[in-house]
Structures are given as structure tokens and as C-alpha cells.
Design an enzyme around this catalytic site. Structure first.
Site, PDB file in Angstrom:
ATOM      1  N   ARG A 113       3.185  -6.113  -0.189  1.00  0.00           N
ATOM      2  CA  ARG A 113       4.471  -6.054  -0.868  1.00  0.00           C
ATOM      3  C   ARG A 113       5.617  -5.950   0.130  1.00  0.00           C
ATOM      4  NH1 ARG A 113       4.279  -2.353  -5.380  1.00  0.00           N
ATOM      5  NH2 ARG A 113       3.488  -4.321  -6.213  1.00  0.00           N
ATOM      6  N   TYR A 114       5.406  -5.211   1.201  1.00  0.00           N
ATOM      7  CA  TYR A 114       6.462  -4.980   2.182  1.00  0.00           C
ATOM      8  C   TYR A 114       6.240  -5.885   3.392  1.00  0.00           C
ATOM      9  CZ  TYR A 114       7.293  -0.900  -0.720  1.00  0.00           C
ATOM     10  OH  TYR A 114       7.558  -0.081  -1.780  1.00  0.00           O
ATOM     11  N   ARG A 117       3.580  -4.294   6.380  1.00  0.00           N
ATOM     12  CA  ARG A 117       2.436  -3.422   6.144  1.00  0.00           C
ATOM     13  C   ARG A 117       1.716  -3.801   4.844  1.00  0.00           C
ATOM     14  NH1 ARG A 117       7.298  -1.676   5.157  1.00  0.00           N
ATOM     15  NH2 ARG A 117       7.857  -0.010   3.723  1.00  0.00           N
ATOM     16  N   CYS A 126     -14.001   7.401  -6.441  1.00  0.00           N
ATOM     17  CA  CYS A 126     -13.438   8.667  -5.966  1.00  0.00           C
ATOM     18  C   CYS A 126     -14.442   9.772  -6.254  1.00  0.00           C
ATOM     19  CB  CYS A 126     -12.123   8.979  -6.675  1.00  0.00           C
ATOM     20  SG  CYS A 126     -10.810   7.836  -6.237  1.00  0.00           S
ATOM     21  N   CYS A 130      -8.750  12.021 -10.775  1.00  0.00           N
ATOM     22  CA  CYS A 130      -7.561  12.780 -11.143  1.00  0.00           C
ATOM     23  C   CYS A 130      -7.075  12.289 -12.494  1.00  0.00           C
ATOM     24  CB  CYS A 130      -6.468  12.565 -10.108  1.00  0.00           C
ATOM     25  SG  CYS A 130      -7.038  12.868  -8.432  1.00  0.00           S
ATOM     26  N   CYS A 133      -4.153   9.774 -12.335  1.00  0.00           N
ATOM     27  CA  CYS A 133      -4.264   8.662 -11.381  1.00  0.00           C
ATOM     28  C   CYS A 133      -3.464   7.438 -11.809  1.00  0.00           C
ATOM     29  CB  CYS A 133      -5.723   8.270 -11.209  1.00  0.00           C
ATOM     30  SG  CYS A 133      -5.924   6.922 -10.030  1.00  0.00           S
ATOM     31  N   ARG A 135      -3.905   4.487 -10.477  1.00  0.00           N
ATOM     32  CA  ARG A 135      -4.759   3.293 -10.422  1.00  0.00           C
ATOM     33  C   ARG A 135      -5.946   3.432 -11.369  1.00  0.00           C
ATOM     34  NH1 ARG A 135      -4.634   3.207  -4.436  1.00  0.00           N
ATOM     35  NH2 ARG A 135      -2.547   2.450  -3.988  1.00  0.00           N
ATOM     36  N   ASP A 294       3.913   7.650 -12.248  1.00  0.00           N
ATOM     37  CA  ASP A 294       4.018   6.266 -12.715  1.00  0.00           C
ATOM     38  C   ASP A 294       3.786   6.133 -14.221  1.00  0.00           C
ATOM     39  OD1 ASP A 294       4.599   5.169 -10.217  1.00  0.00           O
ATOM     40  OD2 ASP A 294       2.478   5.150  -9.667  1.00  0.00           O
ATOM     41  N   ASP A 331       8.346   4.720  -7.714  1.00  0.00           N
ATOM     42  CA  ASP A 331       7.773   3.400  -7.488  1.00  0.00           C
ATOM     43  C   ASP A 331       8.125   2.587  -8.726  1.00  0.00           C
ATOM     44  OD1 ASP A 331       6.333   1.543  -5.998  1.00  0.00           O
ATOM     45  OD2 ASP A 331       4.750   2.984  -5.539  1.00  0.00           O
ATOM     46  N   LYS A 338       8.908   1.206  -3.800  1.00  0.00           N
ATOM     47  CA  LYS A 338       9.395   2.589  -3.766  1.00  0.00           C
ATOM     48  C   LYS A 338      10.899   2.655  -3.546  1.00  0.00           C
ATOM     49  CE  LYS A 338       5.180   4.312  -1.563  1.00  0.00           C
ATOM     50  NZ  LYS A 338       4.563   2.996  -1.318  1.00  0.00           N
TER      51      LYS A 338
HETATM   52  C1  LIG Z   1       3.517   2.894  -0.649  1.00  0.00           C
HETATM   53  C2  LIG Z   1       3.099   1.571  -0.229  1.00  0.00           C
HETATM   54  C3  LIG Z   1       3.102   1.212   1.129  1.00  0.00           C
HETATM   55  C4  LIG Z   1       3.521   2.174   2.232  1.00  0.00           C
HETATM   56  O1  LIG Z   1       4.844   2.552   2.095  1.00  0.00           O
HETATM   57  P1  LIG Z   1       5.523   3.473   3.217  1.00  0.00           P
HETATM   58  O2  LIG Z   1       6.883   3.726   2.655  1.00  0.00           O
HETATM   59  O3  LIG Z   1       5.526   2.676   4.477  1.00  0.00           O
HETATM   60  O4  LIG Z   1       4.691   4.716   3.345  1.00  0.00           O
HETATM   61  C5  LIG Z   1       2.693  -0.053   1.446  1.00  0.00           C
HETATM   62  N1  LIG Z   1       2.310  -0.950   0.511  1.00  0.00           N
HETATM   63  C6  LIG Z   1       2.317  -0.643  -0.800  1.00  0.00           C
HETATM   64  C7  LIG Z   1       1.914  -1.663  -1.784  1.00  0.00           C
HETATM   65  C8  LIG Z   1       2.714   0.629  -1.217  1.00  0.00           C
HETATM   66  O5  LIG Z   1       2.698   0.940  -2.514  1.00  0.00           O
HETATM   67  S1  SF4 Z   2      -5.210   9.796  -7.637  1.00  0.00           S
HETATM   68 FE1  SF4 Z   2      -6.704   8.233  -8.315  1.00  0.00          FE
HETATM   69  S2  SF4 Z   2      -7.256   7.108  -6.455  1.00  0.00           S
HETATM   70 FE2  SF4 Z   2      -6.293   9.059  -5.807  1.00  0.00          FE
HETATM   71  S3  SF4 Z   2      -8.023  10.469  -5.542  1.00  0.00           S
HETATM   72 FE3  SF4 Z   2      -7.250  10.757  -7.622  1.00  0.00          FE
HETATM   73  S4  SF4 Z   2      -8.537   9.394  -8.883  1.00  0.00           S
HETATM   74 FE4  SF4 Z   2      -8.783   8.750  -6.755  1.00  0.00          FE
END
Ligand SMILES: *Cc1c(COP(=O)(O)O)cnc(C)c1O
Ligand code: SF4
Length: 417
Positions: A113-114, A117, A126, A130, A133, A135, A294, A331, A338
């Protein structure tokens, strides 16, 4: 943990087993019956668990279960671990993939996305699921562990994109894979010369601290610089065990950053976050982000207002060590990424003056300099670099006479190119 600190169900487990992460994994609570046997919840809690456990996976490590106070309806550990009937409330704003991580995914398991990175998901397993979560659409749905074909595609993608200098290994929980597989991942990334730093995002220091073993540290050290991102949400999670895990990581040379999720009923209070962040610093963990929760499915009961997050930052900045102040981020749904959200410190400004207020509310005039054009900006090489690397409003500021025209939903892909 001395046996005396254990709940009845675990009182007789020998320390050797208790402190062995494999024992902990083998003895996870994964069914309603397991939770009933170990924690003896009320009938109301049992009914709630039964109503939602088919939809979202249940798993709690014995270590984390042992921290739950079943007597308290407000136990922050319980809220994060035990399924509750409110997860069945799906509200209109709930989304399966609120961050559209799948849209920004050039190959399965990789999100780009960025500009510089990527997020690399190497497992969807996991140790504990959580309740909050983000995801949930992925983790635990199939318990798909490390997939070598997808992994190789991800490595090829990173190798073919020299702009990627930072890889964030996530999941699921990447420390759930064996040392051998993790080493394969780290080695493959280190073979790519433009990958400067690696981050490992893991909640295991919090929910399964026994996983941080001397052999894991010894292996990971070979692939420095590696940063650890972990996920403490409440001071109750800082125990002798989790403190030891963080000490071992810090001694191994891994800077540890914490990402807290702002959760209603768990930590939506300035005092709770302040206490957590101050205590984290004592175990050499630096508060990095405080996340607005989220819009994932079935977690609307955990969400609080952006205003609450701002109130928390307001209570931290200036009042305690700057090191204890994270960046509060939301986010954006729809893959917007973010965005930091902060109290307003600048009250107003003119060409030559800015009016700022501090954490105590004192208002001060700051006199701007008479000349402020950048001297280094006259270097043509620097100018070139500025034009190349900036996008968005940063580009508007760097270039003369530019209009920013977002293209419909293709913006991210184009920025990357
Ligand atoms: C959070 C995130 C990152 C890392 O973001 P930083 O601000 O550099 O910590 C990179 N890719 C994705 C998709 C993210 O959600
Ligand atoms: S937030 Fe989701 S991905 Fe992160 S440790 Fe908990 S269950 Fe696993």
C-alpha cells in the site's frame, strides 16, 4: 509463573510443562467446553459463547486464560479472549475487509500500500484469537499455515521491486511457525539486497511469552536489523513472563514497538493507557501506535469515538515522558491507510507568527523567521529527489504549481509505480 499464581484448573501442571510453549499450544482452549472446564463461567457467558463461536474461531492459551478474572465482568483480559453474545451484532458499517488489504495485494499474502514497505502474511494461525481482531476474515478461518508457493511469489515480487526497503512480517502470528520456517523467511528476505529492515509483528510476547526462547533469539539475531512489533492492550498483560520475553528480545538487540488497539471496555481511558505505556517503557517496549478500532465484522461493541483517542493523547503529551506517547492513528476504511489524529496545538497563524498552546493550556506566540526558503533545496540533486519521492499533499508543498487530482480508486496503484 509460580504455581501459587495459577487458577485451580492449572494448579497441578508442572512448571516444566507450563513454561513450554508447545505444551501451551497443545492445551489451548478451543471449545466452549474447554472454557467451561477451566474457567467455570456463568450460564449467561456460556450461552453467549455458544451463540457466536461457530462464526469466529475460539482459541485461548492456558497462560492467557490464567490471567482472566471470571468474577469481574470488566476484566480486560476476559474481554479480549472470551467470545461474547455482542459479536453477533453486525452493524451496518461492519465490513469483512475494512482496510481493503486484499485490493492492494499483488500476490496472495502480500499487501503493498505504501511506497517503500510491504506487509507479508506468512500464516493465518494465531495462538489466541483476539475477539477484536481486524483480520478476522483471515485468521483462523482455515488455519492455513505457511504456503511455500505463495511465499515464493511474494519473495519474487519483493525482489523485483527495488523501492521496497522495509518488510513487515505479519499474519496470523508469524512466530507461530517453526524456527526453521521462520529462518527460511528471514534468510530469503536478507538475500534481497534492497530490503534494509525487517519487522516482525507478533502478539506472542503477550499471549504466549514462552515462545520467546533462547534458540529463537539466537536464530533471529543472524538476520538483523529486525524490529519487533507487539500488541499489549492493558497493564495486566505485563507479567513476569511477558516482561521476560521482552527482556530477552531487547537483549537480543531487537527494538520493540507496541501497537495498542483502543478498545471500549478494555483501555478506553487516559489512566489505563498511561499506566500501560509507562509500564511498557520499564520493560524496554516503546509505545508506537494507538489504533482506532477498525470496522471489522462483529466488533462494533469495541469501538469508541475518535474523540476518546484524542482525549487520551491530550492526557499523555506533556504530562508524561514523550517516549510513553504513541501516535493515535485511524486506518481509513476502503484502503485509505493510516491517518494520524491529534489534539490541535496550533491555534492560529499568520505569515510571521504562529500561536500555539501547550499541554497546560498556556498560549504562546512563536515568531517565524524573516527568511525561510530552504538553502539545501537549491541543490539540483536534492530538487530531483524531492520531485521523485513525494506524492500527495507532500508533493504540492515540494513543487511549484501542481494540482493534485486523485484518480478514481486507482490512486494507490499509481503512486506505487
Ligand atoms: C501499517 C501498515 C504498514 C506499516 O506502516 P508504518 O506506518 O510504516 O508502521 C505497512 N503496510 C500496511 C498495509 C500497513 O497497514
Ligand atoms: S489481533 Fe488478530 S492477528 Fe493479531 S494476534 Fe490477535 S487474532 Fe492474531
Amino acid at each position: 509463573m509460580p504455581k501459587s499464581n495459577r487458577i485451580t484448573a492449572y494448579a497441578d501442571i508442572p512448571a516444566k510443562a507450563w513454561n513450554d510453549w508447545k505444551w501451551q499450544l497443545d492445551n489451548r482452549l478451543t471449545t466452549v467446553e474447554d472454557v467451561v472446564r477451566v474457567l467455570n463461567p456463568s450460564q449467561q457467558v456460556i450461552d453467549g459463547m455458544k451463540a457466536v463461536s461457530a462464526q469466529f474461531k475460539l482459541s485461548i492459551t492456558p497462560y492467557y486464560a490464567n490471567l482472566i478474572d471470571m468474577q469481574s465482568a470488566h476484566c480486560p483480559i476476559r474481554a479480549q479472549a472470551i467470545p461474547s453474545i455482542v459479536e453477533a451484532d453486525i452493524v451496518e458499517s461492519d465490513m469483512l475487509d475494512p482496510l481493503e488489504e486484499d485490493r492492494d495485494s499483488p500476490v496472495p499474502g502480500l499487501t503493498h500500500r505504501y511506497p517503500d514497505r510491504v506487509l507479508l502474511l506468512i500464516t493465518d494461525v494465531c495462538s489466541m484469537y483476539c475477539r477484536h481482531c481486524t483480520r478476522r476474515r483471515l485468521v483462523g478461518q482455515e488455519d492455513r499455515t505457511f504456503d511455500p508457493t505463495f511465499f515464493q511469489q511474494a519473495i519474487d515480487y519483493i525482489a523485483n521491486h527495488p523501492e521496497i526497503r522495509d518488510v513487515i512480517i505479519s499474519g496470523g502470528d508469524p512466530l507461530m511457525v517453526s524456527n526453521k520456517k521462520l529462518e527460511h523467511v528471514l534468510k530469503s528476505l536478507r538475500a534481497i539486497s534492497h530490503v534494509e529492515i525487517i519487522r516482525i509483528g507478533s502478539r506472542l510476547p503477550v499471549v504466549l511469552p514462552m515462545r520467546i526462547t533462547p534458540s529463537l533469539i539466537k536464530m533471529m539475531r543472524k538476520y538483523h536489523p529486525i524490529y519487533i512489533s507487539t500488541h499489549f492492550n492493558h497493564v495486566k498483560e505485563i507479567t513476569p513472563e511477558s516482561a521476560k520475553a521482552c527482556t530477552m528480545l531487547a537483549d537480543g538487540g531487537f527494538p520493540i514497538n507496541n501497537q495498542t488497539v483502543l478498545l471500549r471496555g478494555v483501555n478506553d481511558c487516559p489512566h489505563v493507557i498511561k499506566q500501560l505505556n509507562q509500564k511498557l517503557l520499564t520493560i524496554r517496549v516503546r509505545p508506537y501506535y494507538l489504533y482506532q478500532c477498525d470496522l471489522s465484522k462483529g466488533i462494533s461493541h469495541f469501538r469508541t469515538s475518535l474523540g476518546r483517542g484524542i482525549q487520551i493523547i491530550e492526557a499523555l503529551r506533556g504530562h508524561t515522558s514523550g517516549l510513553a506517547v504513541p501516535t493515535f492513528v485511524v486506518d481509513l476504511p476502503g484502503g485509505g491507510g493510516k491517518v494520524p489524529v491529534m489534539p490541535n496545538y496550533m491555534i492560529t497563524r499568520s505569515d510571521d507568527k504562529a500561536v500555539l498552546r501547550n499541554y497546560e493550556g498556556a498560549i504562546t506566540v512563536y515568531q517565524e523567521p524573516h527568511r525561510w526558503e530552504s538553502i539545501c533545496g537549491h541543490d539540483p540533486a536534492c530538487e530531483q529527489q524531492r520531485y521523485k519521492s513525494k506524492s500527495g499533499p507532500a508533493m504540492l508543498l515540494a513543487r511549484p504549481h501542481t494540482i493534485l487530482e486523485p484518480q478514481k480508486r486507482k490512486l494507490n496503484a499509481d503512486e506505487k509505480g
